[in-house]
Enzyme design. Structure first.
Site, PDB file in Angstrom:
ATOM      1  N   ASN A 189      -0.582  10.084  -1.364  1.00  0.00           N
ATOM      2  CA  ASN A 189      -0.711  10.961  -0.204  1.00  0.00           C
ATOM      3  C   ASN A 189      -0.577  12.417  -0.628  1.00  0.00           C
ATOM      4  O   ASN A 189      -1.278  13.295  -0.144  1.00  0.00           O
ATOM      5  CB  ASN A 189       0.377  10.626   0.815  1.00  0.00           C
ATOM      6  CG  ASN A 189       0.190   9.225   1.374  1.00  0.00           C
ATOM      7  OD1 ASN A 189      -0.895   8.885   1.822  1.00  0.00           O
ATOM      8  ND2 ASN A 189       1.228   8.414   1.323  1.00  0.00           N
ATOM      9  N   HIS A 219       7.587  15.601  -8.308  1.00  0.00           N
ATOM     10  CA  HIS A 219       6.221  16.126  -8.206  1.00  0.00           C
ATOM     11  C   HIS A 219       6.209  17.562  -8.741  1.00  0.00           C
ATOM     12  O   HIS A 219       6.930  18.414  -8.211  1.00  0.00           O
ATOM     13  CB  HIS A 219       5.738  16.159  -6.757  1.00  0.00           C
ATOM     14  CG  HIS A 219       5.586  14.817  -6.124  1.00  0.00           C
ATOM     15  ND1 HIS A 219       4.712  13.860  -6.596  1.00  0.00           N
ATOM     16  CD2 HIS A 219       6.179  14.271  -5.034  1.00  0.00           C
ATOM     17  CE1 HIS A 219       4.782  12.786  -5.832  1.00  0.00           C
ATOM     18  NE2 HIS A 219       5.680  13.004  -4.883  1.00  0.00           N
TER      19      HIS A 219
HETATM   20  N1  LIG Z   1       2.780  12.355   2.865  1.00  0.00           N
HETATM   21  C1  LIG Z   1       3.831  11.951   2.141  1.00  0.00           C
HETATM   22  O1  LIG Z   1       4.361  12.654   1.292  1.00  0.00           O
HETATM   23  C2  LIG Z   1       4.399  10.577   2.423  1.00  0.00           C
HETATM   24  C3  LIG Z   1       5.696  10.297   2.018  1.00  0.00           C
HETATM   25  C4  LIG Z   1       6.231   9.060   2.351  1.00  0.00           C
HETATM   26  C5  LIG Z   1       5.485   8.115   3.008  1.00  0.00           C
HETATM   27  N2  LIG Z   1       4.199   8.403   3.335  1.00  0.00           N
HETATM   28  C6  LIG Z   1       3.363   7.393   3.991  1.00  0.00           C
HETATM   29  O2  LIG Z   1       3.845   7.168   5.294  1.00  0.00           O
HETATM   30  C7  LIG Z   1       3.596   5.821   5.655  1.00  0.00           C
HETATM   31  C8  LIG Z   1       4.911   5.184   6.164  1.00  0.00           C
HETATM   32  O3  LIG Z   1       5.876   5.170   5.123  1.00  0.00           O
HETATM   33  P1  LIG Z   1       7.187   4.273   5.296  1.00  0.00           P
HETATM   34  O4  LIG Z   1       8.055   4.557   4.132  1.00  0.00           O
HETATM   35  O5  LIG Z   1       7.726   4.411   6.668  1.00  0.00           O
HETATM   36  O6  LIG Z   1       6.558   2.813   5.093  1.00  0.00           O
HETATM   37  P2  LIG Z   1       7.209   1.429   5.565  1.00  0.00           P
HETATM   38  O7  LIG Z   1       6.466   0.374   4.847  1.00  0.00           O
HETATM   39  O8  LIG Z   1       8.681   1.470   5.469  1.00  0.00           O
HETATM   40  O9  LIG Z   1       6.850   1.366   7.134  1.00  0.00           O
HETATM   41  C9  LIG Z   1       5.528   1.324   7.614  1.00  0.00           C
HETATM   42  C10 LIG Z   1       5.541   0.452   8.857  1.00  0.00           C
HETATM   43  O10 LIG Z   1       4.276   0.542   9.492  1.00  0.00           O
HETATM   44  C11 LIG Z   1       3.786  -0.783   9.744  1.00  0.00           C
HETATM   45  N3  LIG Z   1       2.329  -0.760   9.720  1.00  0.00           N
HETATM   46  C12 LIG Z   1       1.510  -0.644   8.663  1.00  0.00           C
HETATM   47  N4  LIG Z   1       0.219  -0.668   9.063  1.00  0.00           N
HETATM   48  C13 LIG Z   1       0.248  -0.799  10.413  1.00  0.00           C
HETATM   49  C14 LIG Z   1      -0.751  -0.900  11.415  1.00  0.00           C
HETATM   50  N5  LIG Z   1      -2.051  -0.874  11.099  1.00  0.00           N
HETATM   51  N6  LIG Z   1      -0.381  -1.012  12.699  1.00  0.00           N
HETATM   52  C15 LIG Z   1       0.936  -1.047  13.035  1.00  0.00           C
HETATM   53  N7  LIG Z   1       1.934  -0.974  12.138  1.00  0.00           N
HETATM   54  C16 LIG Z   1       1.586  -0.839  10.845  1.00  0.00           C
HETATM   55  C17 LIG Z   1       4.398  -1.639   8.646  1.00  0.00           C
HETATM   56  O11 LIG Z   1       4.434  -2.999   9.047  1.00  0.00           O
HETATM   57  C18 LIG Z   1       5.780  -1.031   8.524  1.00  0.00           C
HETATM   58  O12 LIG Z   1       6.674  -1.558   9.481  1.00  0.00           O
HETATM   59  C19 LIG Z   1       3.037   5.107   4.402  1.00  0.00           C
HETATM   60  O13 LIG Z   1       1.620   5.021   4.477  1.00  0.00           O
HETATM   61  C20 LIG Z   1       3.436   6.043   3.279  1.00  0.00           C
HETATM   62  O14 LIG Z   1       2.532   5.975   2.180  1.00  0.00           O
HETATM   63  C21 LIG Z   1       3.653   9.625   3.078  1.00  0.00           C
END
Ligand SMILES: NC(=O)c1ccc[n+]([C@@H]2O[C@H](COP(=O)([O-])OP(=O)(O)OC[C@H]3O[C@@H](n4cnc5c(N)ncnc54)[C@H](O)[C@@H]3O)[C@@H](O)[C@H]2O)c1
Length: 268
Positions: A189, A219
């Site tokens: 991301n 990073h």
């Molecule tokens: N931009 C950044 O720097 C950054 C940093 C951290 C996380 N992220 C992104 O944010 C997102 C969330 O991270 P997290 O740590 O909370 O992940 P996580 O796995 O702890 O939680 C994600 C939740 O969303 C649910 N989910 C996934 N796809 C879904 C869908 N299509 N519909 C409904 N629910 C769905 C999963 O079942 C899970 O409960 C991830 O994609 C991660 O890569 C981005």
């Protein structure tokens, strides 16, 4: 997006995992009034439905149900596929989107469709910088001649499926940010955000190193252009519930939501 005087911002969450849960806690606390979470979409999960129901928040496993709640904004903290599946629908209906899974927008064809949907719904997509630093400076630098942008991500051993038995730092990926978002979607991301802020994903260089000698994910962003040189390093503490997610990414979403309500906004 500036909330009207005296009006709350009705918020939905798409994704109720590590980021979603911490965000909700912050949104329930006073310091983010007038943001109000009214609905959450996640995977089918009875305990989440009951837990949120007790707080007066609707829980659905069918994201289009979010449209029934007269929302102003949805915070996506789910997955890149959730962005691909639901962003256009929400934006077309006038619901702005805060996107954490920014890697989904590295695909230019999809990003163009998202722009069309947002224009049709007069809505906006907000991309918090997440786990990386220097995004504001990079955006400013790109208004002049920006010659190079380079991201070096150093991960703990065992990350990215690399063997936990390695003893020296090893480069596991080297290429463009666009390629990184395609090959390592869970982790890139940050590369996608830098690509969009600077000179584009295909011109942004990315190196991913797995290092058994470090304690936290790191990073390093380097850029060079008419403005001079930029070097920013962030050593990220992970969220206890998900070591792949940096705590700074959650804080960055909180700061963005807070900023939407402020008359004086710092940063670009
Ligand atoms: N931009 C950044 O720097 C950054 C940093 C951290 C996380 N992220 C992104 O944010 C997102 C969330 O991270 P997290 O740590 O909370 O992940 P996580 O796995 O702890 O939680 C994600 C939740 O969303 C649910 N989910 C996934 N796809 C879904 C869908 N299509 N519909 C409904 N629910 C769905 C999963 O079942 C899970 O409960 C991830 O994609 C991660 O890569 C981005």
């Amino acid at each position: 997006m500036v909330p009207e005087e005296g009006m709350g911002v009705r918020i939905g969450l798409l994704g109720y995992g590590t980021v979603g849960r911490i965000l909700l806690q912050r949104l329930l606390s006073d310091d983010l009034e007038p943001c109000q979470v009214v609905a959450v979409a996640g995977r089918p999960d009875e305990s989440s439905r009951l837990e949120l129901g007790a707080l007066g928040i609707a829980y659905t496993s069918h994201p289009p149900d979010l449209l029934e709640h007269d929302l102003d904004l949805v915070v996506e903290a789910a997955s890149q596929s959730a962005v691909r599946d639901w962003a256009e629908l929400l934006l077309q209906q006038g619901i702005s989107l805060v996107v954490l899974s920014a890697g989904a927008l590295a695909d230019e064809a999809f990003r163009s469709r998202v722009e069309v949907a947002a224009a049709a719904g007069r809505s906006y997509v907000y991309l918090p910088p997440g786990a990386v630093g220097g995004v504001d400076a990079l955006k400013a630098a790109a208004m002049g001649k920006l010659r190079s942008v380079r991201l070096t991500t150093t991960k703990l051993a065992g990350a990215l499926g690399a063997g936990g038995d390695i003893t020296d730092p090893q480069t596991v990926f080297q290429g463009s940010a666009g390629e990184a978002a395609r090959v390592l979607p869970q982790n890139m991301n940050v590369a996608a955000i830098l690509g969009m802020a600077g000179i584009g994903a295909e011109h942004t260089e990315v190196q991913v190193v797995v290092d058994p000698g470090i304690a936290v994910n790191m990073h390093r962003v380097e850029a060079e252009g008419d403005f001079g040189r930029l070097e920013v390093v962030v050593r990220n503490r992970p969220c206890p519930a998900n070591p792949r997610t940096s705590y700074l990414a959650v804080l960055s979403a909180v700061a963005l939501l807070k900023g939407l309500q402020q008359r004086i906004r710092v940063g670009i």
